[in-house]
Scaffold this active site. Structure first.
Site, PDB file in Angstrom:
ATOM      1  N   ARG A  78      23.302   7.359  11.110  1.00  0.00           N
ATOM      2  CA  ARG A  78      23.571   8.627  10.666  1.00  0.00           C
ATOM      3  C   ARG A  78      23.176   8.298   9.129  1.00  0.00           C
ATOM      4  NH1 ARG A  78      26.797   9.546  14.385  1.00  0.00           N
ATOM      5  NH2 ARG A  78      26.442  11.349  15.654  1.00  0.00           N
TER       6      ARG A  78
ATOM      7  N   LYS B 240      10.951  10.407   0.384  1.00  0.00           N
ATOM      8  CA  LYS B 240       9.865  10.471   1.486  1.00  0.00           C
ATOM      9  C   LYS B 240      10.124   9.301   2.182  1.00  0.00           C
ATOM     10  CE  LYS B 240       6.721  14.304   0.461  1.00  0.00           C
ATOM     11  NZ  LYS B 240       5.805  14.443   0.388  1.00  0.00           N
TER      12      LYS B 240
ATOM     13  N   GLU C 134      -4.139   5.262  -6.776  1.00  0.00           N
ATOM     14  CA  GLU C 134      -2.525   5.998  -7.474  1.00  0.00           C
ATOM     15  C   GLU C 134      -2.178   6.676  -8.997  1.00  0.00           C
ATOM     16  OE1 GLU C 134      -1.416   9.170  -5.326  1.00  0.00           O
ATOM     17  OE2 GLU C 134      -1.610   8.044  -2.817  1.00  0.00           O
TER      18      GLU C 134
ATOM     19  N   LYS D 195       5.856  10.229 -11.187  1.00  0.00           N
ATOM     20  CA  LYS D 195       6.050  10.713 -10.168  1.00  0.00           C
ATOM     21  C   LYS D 195       7.688  11.321 -10.270  1.00  0.00           C
ATOM     22  CE  LYS D 195       5.723  10.336  -5.237  1.00  0.00           C
ATOM     23  NZ  LYS D 195       6.151  10.070  -4.138  1.00  0.00           N
TER      24      LYS D 195
ATOM     25  N   GLU E 294       9.601  19.329  -1.646  1.00  0.00           N
ATOM     26  CA  GLU E 294       8.403  19.452  -1.456  1.00  0.00           C
ATOM     27  C   GLU E 294       8.343  21.509  -1.447  1.00  0.00           C
ATOM     28  OE1 GLU E 294       6.396  17.674   1.324  1.00  0.00           O
ATOM     29  OE2 GLU E 294       4.245  17.902  -1.082  1.00  0.00           O
TER      30      GLU E 294
ATOM     31  N   ARG F 199       5.801  19.655  -6.515  1.00  0.00           N
ATOM     32  CA  ARG F 199       5.210  18.600  -6.071  1.00  0.00           C
ATOM     33  C   ARG F 199       4.202  18.101  -5.505  1.00  0.00           C
ATOM     34  NH1 ARG F 199       9.714  15.013  -3.110  1.00  0.00           N
ATOM     35  NH2 ARG F 199       9.126  13.599  -2.569  1.00  0.00           N
TER      36      ARG F 199
ATOM     37  N   ASN G 186      -0.458  15.819  -4.422  1.00  0.00           N
ATOM     38  CA  ASN G 186      -1.661  15.654  -4.073  1.00  0.00           C
ATOM     39  C   ASN G 186      -3.307  16.167  -4.026  1.00  0.00           C
ATOM     40  OD1 ASN G 186      -0.433  15.184  -1.574  1.00  0.00           O
ATOM     41  ND2 ASN G 186       0.476  17.945  -1.377  1.00  0.00           N
TER      42      ASN G 186
ATOM     43  N   HIS H 152      -6.079  14.521  -2.158  1.00  0.00           N
ATOM     44  CA  HIS H 152      -5.716  14.696  -0.719  1.00  0.00           C
ATOM     45  C   HIS H 152      -5.991  15.215   0.093  1.00  0.00           C
ATOM     46  CE1 HIS H 152      -3.293  11.135  -3.032  1.00  0.00           C
ATOM     47  NE2 HIS H 152      -2.450  11.086  -2.302  1.00  0.00           N
TER      48      HIS H 152
ATOM     49  N   HIS I  67      -7.651  12.548   2.527  1.00  0.00           N
ATOM     50  CA  HIS I  67      -6.700  12.504   4.123  1.00  0.00           C
ATOM     51  C   HIS I  67      -7.597  12.866   5.230  1.00  0.00           C
ATOM     52  CE1 HIS I  67      -2.232  13.571   2.548  1.00  0.00           C
ATOM     53  NE2 HIS I  67      -2.297  12.424   2.576  1.00  0.00           N
TER      54      HIS I  67
ATOM     55  N   HIS J 160      -5.666   3.994   2.352  1.00  0.00           N
ATOM     56  CA  HIS J 160      -5.434   5.325   1.535  1.00  0.00           C
ATOM     57  C   HIS J 160      -6.608   5.225   0.082  1.00  0.00           C
ATOM     58  CE1 HIS J 160      -3.064   8.947   0.666  1.00  0.00           C
ATOM     59  NE2 HIS J 160      -2.722   8.496   0.262  1.00  0.00           N
TER      60      HIS J 160
HETATM   61  P1  NAD Z   1       0.733  -1.609   2.846  1.00  0.00           P
HETATM   62  O1  NAD Z   1       2.268  -1.271   3.103  1.00  0.00           O
HETATM   63  O2  NAD Z   1       0.135  -1.936   4.339  1.00  0.00           O
HETATM   64  O3  NAD Z   1       0.454  -2.732   2.310  1.00  0.00           O
HETATM   65  C1  NAD Z   1      -1.034  -3.529   2.418  1.00  0.00           C
HETATM   66  C2  NAD Z   1      -1.268  -4.406   2.891  1.00  0.00           C
HETATM   67  O4  NAD Z   1      -0.998  -5.627   1.756  1.00  0.00           O
HETATM   68  C3  NAD Z   1      -0.828  -4.965   3.639  1.00  0.00           C
HETATM   69  O5  NAD Z   1      -1.366  -6.137   5.108  1.00  0.00           O
HETATM   70  C4  NAD Z   1       0.467  -6.128   3.664  1.00  0.00           C
HETATM   71  O6  NAD Z   1       0.994  -7.255   4.397  1.00  0.00           O
HETATM   72  C5  NAD Z   1      -0.450  -6.502   2.388  1.00  0.00           C
HETATM   73  N1  NAD Z   1       0.163  -6.861   1.314  1.00  0.00           N
HETATM   74  C6  NAD Z   1       1.916  -6.219   0.773  1.00  0.00           C
HETATM   75  N2  NAD Z   1       2.353  -6.920  -1.064  1.00  0.00           N
HETATM   76  C7  NAD Z   1       1.874  -8.042  -0.144  1.00  0.00           C
HETATM   77  C8  NAD Z   1       1.764  -8.717  -1.909  1.00  0.00           C
HETATM   78  N3  NAD Z   1       2.348  -8.997  -2.398  1.00  0.00           N
HETATM   79  N4  NAD Z   1       0.944 -10.197  -0.980  1.00  0.00           N
HETATM   80  C9  NAD Z   1      -0.461 -10.317  -0.165  1.00  0.00           C
HETATM   81  N5  NAD Z   1      -0.314  -9.297   0.060  1.00  0.00           N
HETATM   82  C10 NAD Z   1       0.261  -8.186   0.226  1.00  0.00           C
HETATM   83  O7  NAD Z   1       0.041  -0.338   2.446  1.00  0.00           O
HETATM   84  P2  NAD Z   1       0.484   0.451   0.957  1.00  0.00           P
HETATM   85  O8  NAD Z   1      -0.449   0.863   0.063  1.00  0.00           O
HETATM   86  O9  NAD Z   1       1.597  -0.274   0.241  1.00  0.00           O
HETATM   87  O10 NAD Z   1       0.968   1.842   1.544  1.00  0.00           O
HETATM   88  C11 NAD Z   1       0.945   2.259   2.217  1.00  0.00           C
HETATM   89  C12 NAD Z   1       1.846   3.351   2.519  1.00  0.00           C
HETATM   90  O11 NAD Z   1       2.686   4.120   2.690  1.00  0.00           O
HETATM   91  C13 NAD Z   1       1.030   4.192   3.418  1.00  0.00           C
HETATM   92  O12 NAD Z   1       1.749   4.279   4.957  1.00  0.00           O
HETATM   93  C14 NAD Z   1       1.380   5.731   3.420  1.00  0.00           C
HETATM   94  O13 NAD Z   1       1.451   5.938   4.335  1.00  0.00           O
HETATM   95  C15 NAD Z   1       2.375   5.993   2.544  1.00  0.00           C
HETATM   96  N6  NAD Z   1       3.358   6.192   1.353  1.00  0.00           N
HETATM   97  C16 NAD Z   1       4.315   6.760   1.510  1.00  0.00           C
HETATM   98  C17 NAD Z   1       4.567   7.525  -0.198  1.00  0.00           C
HETATM   99  C18 NAD Z   1       6.116   7.421  -0.096  1.00  0.00           C
HETATM  100  O14 NAD Z   1       6.201   8.818  -0.827  1.00  0.00           O
HETATM  101  N7  NAD Z   1       6.983   8.085   1.053  1.00  0.00           N
HETATM  102  C19 NAD Z   1       3.481   7.956  -0.712  1.00  0.00           C
HETATM  103  C20 NAD Z   1       2.741   7.218  -0.695  1.00  0.00           C
HETATM  104  C21 NAD Z   1       2.441   5.936   0.150  1.00  0.00           C
HETATM  105 ZN    ZN Z   2      -1.575   9.220  -1.804  1.00  0.00          ZN
END
Ligand code: NAD
Ligand code: ZN
Length: 367
Positions: free
Chosen positions: A126, A147, A189, A231, A241, A245, A249, A252, A256, A269
């Protein structure tokens, strides 16, 4: 050595610090202890198989050396690891490693690992403590706001929670191994946070795009600090949200839809959001805002290496259809975050679907 920066995400008793600096992993032992991470209960570092060979041993050594009981779990890199199946596997590993209620889960990686590990932390017994060690630029966004989620085959991020970390430790050295395409995608972003909130920061990005793409530590540290700060300011006012918030977007709604139609492999993304922000800027101008909004948005996004044209092979009907699945759609009109000026956006609930269709067509001609 670049400046070490620190900011606090203000959320009452759930407030937490974000540390940004070069070589911060070396200080992980002190910082974890300072923020109440237990040395008695085991902790679990979750990472992916691209980050692990580059950065896991370092973090593991520092924490073990400082007296933490460290276990590690490695998931395959990529969005497909954000699944209930992975969650279950990780809970198995947490149980086998003896994690208890006082344990912490540490996310070492990008947004995928952050969202997944965060949801493990939110649900294991939990809820246990959570620490983020982001290794992508994009993860500045996911490190603020709490999130956490995994995906369902029918919808992204649909199984999740709000779970704030105890601290975020952003070591600029980890970013040095990022592929160029991921650097630009993350900057999308960063620029978005400027566009919704801070004209001066947009001008700064315009002037420092080259340094940012080259991962100059001083520039990067400032950009991550500003991105997180914007942010944090938005989230502090609207943790769950309910209103404000939504401005996060920007870009987005279209973005999306593009990700959904292109499949999650063709566009990252940040790339989809870049095209979406160009769309929002075009929309703003079509609704009477100054042309400058479009010009500046396009210039800055281009400078940081992002695409601005919508790939022509993506079907406009399919994109419109995907937007109508978006929770922001209402009969015949759409809710859009539309720039009113650089650094300021408005929530427009009356954008006609036919105008959006025109914009989508224009985005295919963007040059
Ligand atoms: P990711 O975590 O998939 O990383 C992108 C790629 O880079 C992956 O292949 C990873 O293995 C590689 N990588 C990471 N760090 C590295 C490094 N230092 N050196 C070499 N390679 C590296 O993607 P991302 O773009 O960081 O995040 C996208 C995700 O984040 C999505 O799932 C999205 O939904 C989520 N997200 C969440 C929020 C939130 O508020 N929770 C906000 C924005 C995005
Ligand atoms: Zn985004």
């Amino acid at each position: 050595m670049s400046t070490k920066r620190e900011l606090t995400v203000e959320l009452g008793e759930r407030s937490y610090p974000i540390y940004i600096g070069e070589g911060l992993i070396d200080e992980a032992g002190e910082l974890f202890a300072k923020h109440g991470i237990s040395k008695k209960s085991p902790l679990l570092i979750i990472t992916d198989d691209e980050v692990a060979p580059r950065h896991l041993a370092h973090l593991n050594d520092v924490l073990s050396g400082a007296g933490f009981k460290v276990s590690t779990a490695i998931v395959p890199a990529g969005e497909s690891s954000k699944s209930l199946a992975k969650l279950e596997e990780l809970v198995t590993q947490a149980l086998q490693a003896g994690l208890d209620r006082k344990s912490a889960i540490v996310a070492l990686g990008g947004g995928v690992v952050g969202d997944l590990a965060g949801f493990v932390a939110a649900s294991y017994m939990r809820g246990v403590k959570f620490v983020q060690v982001p290794t992508t630029i994009l993860a500045h966004d996911s490190s603020v706001g709490g999130k956490v989620a995994v995906n369902h085959p029918l919808a992204k991020n649909i199984i999740g929670a709000f779970h704030q970390p105890e601290l975020v430790l952003y070591d600029l050295l980890t970013l040095q191994t990022l592929p160029q395409r991921q650097i630009s995608a993350g900057l999308s972003e960063v620029v978005k946070h400027g566009l919704i909130w801070d004209a001066e920061f947009v001008a700064w990005c315009d002037d420092h795009a080259e340094q940012l793409c080259a991962l100059d530590h001083e520039a990067l540290s400032y950009a991550l600090y500003k991105g997180c700060s914007v942010k944090a300011a938005v989230v502090s006012e609207d943790e769950r949200e309910n209103g404000l918030r939504a401005i996060l977007n920007l870009g987005h709604t279209i973005g999306h839809a593009l990700e959904a139609v292109a499949g999650y492999n063709e566009l990252l993304h940040g790339e989809a959001i870049s095209i979406g922000m160009i769309g929002s800027a075009r929309l703003a101008v079509a609704l009477g805002a100054p042309e400058e909004i479009y010009n500046v948005t396009k210039r800055v996004l281009t400078k940081v290496g992002l695409p601005i044209r919508l790939p022509a092979h993506l079907d406009t009907d399919a994109i419109m259809e995907a937007m109508q699945h978006d929770k922001k759609f209402q009969e015949g009109t759409m809710v859009f975050i539309v720039p009113a000026a650089i650094g300021k956006v408005e929530i427009n609930t009356q954008v006609s679907a036919s105008l959006v269709r025109e914009i989508v067509e224009q985005l295919k001609q963007e040059a």
